[in-house]
Design a protein around this motif. Sequence first.
Motif, PDB file in Angstrom:
ATOM      1  N   ASN A 121      18.406 -12.553  63.846  1.00  0.00           N
ATOM      2  CA  ASN A 121      19.359 -12.523  64.953  1.00  0.00           C
ATOM      3  C   ASN A 121      18.810 -13.365  66.100  1.00  0.00           C
ATOM      4  N   LEU A 123      19.165 -14.125  70.437  1.00  0.00           N
ATOM      5  CA  LEU A 123      19.582 -13.489  71.687  1.00  0.00           C
ATOM      6  C   LEU A 123      20.311 -14.482  72.577  1.00  0.00           C
ATOM      7  N   THR A 124      21.546 -14.124  72.951  1.00  0.00           N
ATOM      8  CA  THR A 124      22.334 -14.948  73.867  1.00  0.00           C
ATOM      9  C   THR A 124      22.479 -14.207  75.193  1.00  0.00           C
ATOM     10  N   ASP A 125      23.263 -14.798  76.108  1.00  0.00           N
ATOM     11  CA  ASP A 125      23.538 -14.123  77.388  1.00  0.00           C
ATOM     12  C   ASP A 125      24.262 -12.806  77.194  1.00  0.00           C
ATOM     13  N   CYS A 126      24.914 -12.658  76.019  1.00  0.00           N
ATOM     14  CA  CYS A 126      25.726 -11.459  75.781  1.00  0.00           C
ATOM     15  C   CYS A 126      25.039 -10.472  74.846  1.00  0.00           C
ATOM     16  N   GLY A 127      23.848 -10.793  74.408  1.00  0.00           N
ATOM     17  CA  GLY A 127      23.140  -9.875  73.517  1.00  0.00           C
ATOM     18  C   GLY A 127      22.821 -10.510  72.181  1.00  0.00           C
ATOM     19  N   TRP A 128      22.474  -9.654  71.210  1.00  0.00           N
ATOM     20  CA  TRP A 128      22.060 -10.143  69.895  1.00  0.00           C
ATOM     21  C   TRP A 128      23.270 -10.522  69.053  1.00  0.00           C
ATOM     22  N   GLU A 138      17.606 -17.374  73.317  1.00  0.00           N
ATOM     23  CA  GLU A 138      16.476 -17.070  74.194  1.00  0.00           C
ATOM     24  C   GLU A 138      15.337 -16.421  73.417  1.00  0.00           C
ATOM     25  N   ALA A 139      15.681 -15.702  72.378  1.00  0.00           N
ATOM     26  CA  ALA A 139      14.672 -14.996  71.588  1.00  0.00           C
ATOM     27  C   ALA A 139      15.227 -14.774  70.182  1.00  0.00           C
ATOM     28  N   LEU A 141      15.021 -12.270  66.433  1.00  0.00           N
ATOM     29  CA  LEU A 141      14.602 -11.068  65.716  1.00  0.00           C
ATOM     30  C   LEU A 141      14.590 -11.376  64.238  1.00  0.00           C
TER      31      LEU A 141
ATOM     32  N   TRP B  45      18.251  -5.181  76.023  1.00  0.00           N
ATOM     33  CA  TRP B  45      19.227  -5.496  74.974  1.00  0.00           C
ATOM     34  C   TRP B  45      19.152  -4.590  73.762  1.00  0.00           C
ATOM     35  N   PRO B  48      19.650  -4.532  67.478  1.00  0.00           N
ATOM     36  CA  PRO B  48      20.941  -4.324  66.805  1.00  0.00           C
ATOM     37  C   PRO B  48      20.856  -3.198  65.783  1.00  0.00           C
ATOM     38  N   PHE B  51      19.615  -3.686  62.342  1.00  0.00           N
ATOM     39  CA  PHE B  51      18.192  -3.946  62.143  1.00  0.00           C
ATOM     40  C   PHE B  51      17.399  -2.650  62.047  1.00  0.00           C
TER      41      PHE B  51
END
Lengths: 150, 59
Positions: A121, A123-128, A138-139, A141, B45, B48, B51
Motif C-alpha cells: 500500500n 500513503l497519500t494525502d487521503c490515507g492508505w 509519502e510512505a 506498507l 493513518w 489498513p 493488512f
Amino acid sequence: MHLERYDFEKDPENLHYEFFSIGPKGKIKKVVEFRRMYSHIYNLAFGDWYYLEKRIDDTIITNNNDRDKVLATVANVVISFMKDHPKAILLAEGSTQSRNRLYRMGIAKFWGEIIQHYDINGLTDCGWEYYQKGRNYEAFLLKLKLNLNH
Amino acid sequence: MATSKSRKKKPREPKITINRNMTDYSNDPVFVKKAERAKEIIDKWGIPDHFLDKGKLDK
C-alpha cells in the motif's frame, strides 16, 4: 531475482543489516534497520554509515555508480527479514523526496516478483491505498500475501 | 571454427552472515527520529484493515 547484489551481514536478532557499496567513491557501509513499532509492525530505515562522526546519514546521495545493485541488495535484505518475520508489516518512508523516489524505483524494478508474494500500500494525502505504479506516495506498507506457504 | 554462444551467467547468490558483534544502531539519532516519524504516521493513518489479521492494531 537475477540482479547483482552485495553480500550482507545481519545481527542475531535480524533487525540490523550491513553491506558495503563499492565504487568510484570507495567502500561505503550501508545500514538497514527494522525497528519494531507495535505488535508485528516494523519501520524500515536505511542510511550510510558516516565513519568520521560515527552516525547514520540518510540524506546523502552517495553516487557510487551502483544504484541498481544497492536497490537489489536492500530488496534482498527485506526478503531475508520477511522470511524471519513472516507476519511482519513493514513501513518505509523516505527521509527526502529523492529517497521516496528511490523506493518507488525499487518497487517498480521488482514489481513482477513483489506482487506475487507481497501486498503493498502507498500513503497519500487521503490515507492508505493499494499501490499503483507511477503514483507519488509519502510512505509504503508491505506484507506477505496470506494463504501462501511461507 | 565453431564458437559457443555466450551465455548470460546468473549472478551468484549473495552471502549472508550473522555478525554477533555488529554495532548497536538502535540509539542512532537518525534511526530514532525515523522511528518517531513512523509512529506519527501510524497514529495518524493507522494500518489498513486488510493488512491486519483481525482488523485491530495491538499497541
